[in-house]
Scaffold this motif. Structure first.
Motif, mmCIF file in Angstrom:
data_model
loop_
_atom_site.group_PDB
_atom_site.id
_atom_site.type_symbol
_atom_site.label_atom_id
_atom_site.label_comp_id
_atom_site.label_asym_id
_atom_site.label_seq_id
_atom_site.Cartn_x
_atom_site.Cartn_y
_atom_site.Cartn_z
ATOM 1 N N UNK A 89 72.061 43.330 17.030
ATOM 2 C CA UNK A 89 71.265 43.725 15.869
ATOM 3 C C UNK A 89 71.094 42.568 14.909
ATOM 4 N N UNK A 90 72.125 41.737 14.762
ATOM 5 C CA UNK A 90 72.081 40.625 13.814
ATOM 6 C C UNK A 90 71.147 39.535 14.311
ATOM 7 N N UNK A 91 71.329 39.081 15.561
ATOM 8 C CA UNK A 91 70.489 37.978 16.011
ATOM 9 C C UNK A 91 69.036 38.405 16.212
ATOM 10 N N UNK A 92 68.807 39.672 16.564
ATOM 11 C CA UNK A 92 67.428 40.131 16.692
ATOM 12 C C UNK A 92 66.757 40.227 15.326
ATOM 13 N N UNK A 93 67.515 40.638 14.316
ATOM 14 C CA UNK A 93 66.967 40.662 12.961
ATOM 15 C C UNK A 93 66.644 39.247 12.502
ATOM 16 N N UNK A 94 67.540 38.292 12.788
ATOM 17 C CA UNK A 94 67.294 36.893 12.423
ATOM 18 C C UNK A 94 66.035 36.372 13.109
ATOM 19 N N UNK A 95 65.876 36.694 14.369
ATOM 20 C CA UNK A 95 64.686 36.266 15.100
ATOM 21 C C UNK A 95 63.433 36.878 14.484
ATOM 22 N N UNK A 96 63.519 38.154 14.109
ATOM 23 C CA UNK A 96 62.383 38.845 13.510
ATOM 24 C C UNK A 96 61.984 38.211 12.177
ATOM 25 N N UNK A 97 62.953 37.651 11.468
ATOM 26 C CA UNK A 97 62.695 37.046 10.163
ATOM 27 C C UNK A 97 62.331 35.573 10.251
ATOM 28 N N UNK A 98 62.193 35.056 11.466
ATOM 29 C CA UNK A 98 61.665 33.707 11.625
ATOM 30 C C UNK A 98 62.662 32.624 11.942
ATOM 31 N N UNK A 99 63.905 32.982 12.257
ATOM 32 C CA UNK A 99 64.880 31.959 12.645
ATOM 33 C C UNK A 99 64.459 31.319 13.962
ATOM 34 N N UNK A 100 64.827 30.058 14.130
ATOM 35 C CA UNK A 100 64.521 29.349 15.373
ATOM 36 C C UNK A 100 65.636 29.484 16.405
ATOM 37 N N UNK A 101 66.775 29.973 15.964
ATOM 38 C CA UNK A 101 67.869 30.126 16.893
ATOM 39 C C UNK A 101 69.045 30.850 16.276
#
Length: 214
Positions: A89-101
């Motif tokens: 849930x955390x890394x998918x949320x980060x990806x959704x918010x524009x993180x590159x990794x």
């Protein structure tokens, strides 16, 4: 990559591990180590960093709000999240918010270097997708669509400020505050201040991970 790399983490030992990974990937890169999100912002204002490695739990920040701020204010600077939380849930949320990794703090040096190399090549680096925790991720798209002014107002709502107080803090009229609130509610799909604050709470990754895992 020879431009500066900013490492923002409040644990000296882990900053050291990240520095080792960065220097092992780009030996000529300048590494800037900071312990707070505020110091990372100051560094990003001063240098044209090609990457920010951002811990999501530091003294002046908690959750993914800092990621959203950096993506809005420094759109050309890739941001990779580093975290002790390995919830999908955390890394998918980060990806959704524009993180590159997303680099788990449990990753070994080789895995860190692989992630950095992928990001440096213009790719992204996230854990393998097991299909879990996909529900409600569209809320992060809605949060990312807010303007800086709307994000600031949402923060004041979270503090319980009234329209008059928000207007004073932002040096704008109450009518302008109301206009921003109308747009904010529409973007978030909220009908009132309480709902908007509850949605904003999704940026707290501890609560988000719990909610999305249900």
């Amino acid at each position: 990559m020879t431009a500066p790399v900013i490492i923002a983490d409040d644990h000296p030992l882990f900053r050291g591990a990240l520095r080792q990974a960065v220097e092992g990937t780009w030996p000529d890169a300048e590494v800037i180590e900071v312990a707070t999100a505020g110091a990372a912002r100051e560094a990003a204002d001063e240098v044209a960093a090609q990457l920010l490695l951002l811990d999501i739990h530091m003294a002046d920040s908690r959750g993914l709000s800092a990621l959203l701020d950096f993506r809005q204010d420094f759109p050309a600077m890739p941001v990779a999240i580093v975290s002790a939380s390995e919830s999908a849930a955390v890394w998918k949320a980060a990806m959704q918010l524009g993180a590159s990794g997303f680099i788990p703090k449990s990753a070994d040096l080789s895995a860190m270097k692989d992630a950095l190399a992928a990001i440096g090549a213009g790719d992204v680096s996230f854990p393998d997708d097991d299909g879990a925790a996909d529900a409600d991720l569209e809320i992060y798209d809605k949060l990312a669509s807010l303007t800086p002014a709307q994000r600031r107002i949402l923060g004041y709502l979270n503090q319980g400020l009234l329209n008059k107080q928000i207007a004073f803090e932002m040096d704008i009229t109450e009518a302008t505050v109301k206009a921003h609130l109308t747009a904010l509610f529409r973007k978030l799909g909220a009908v009132n201040r309480t709902q908007a604050v509850l949605i904003a709470g999704k940026l707290d990754v501890d609560e988000a991970a719990t909610d999305l895992a249900r």
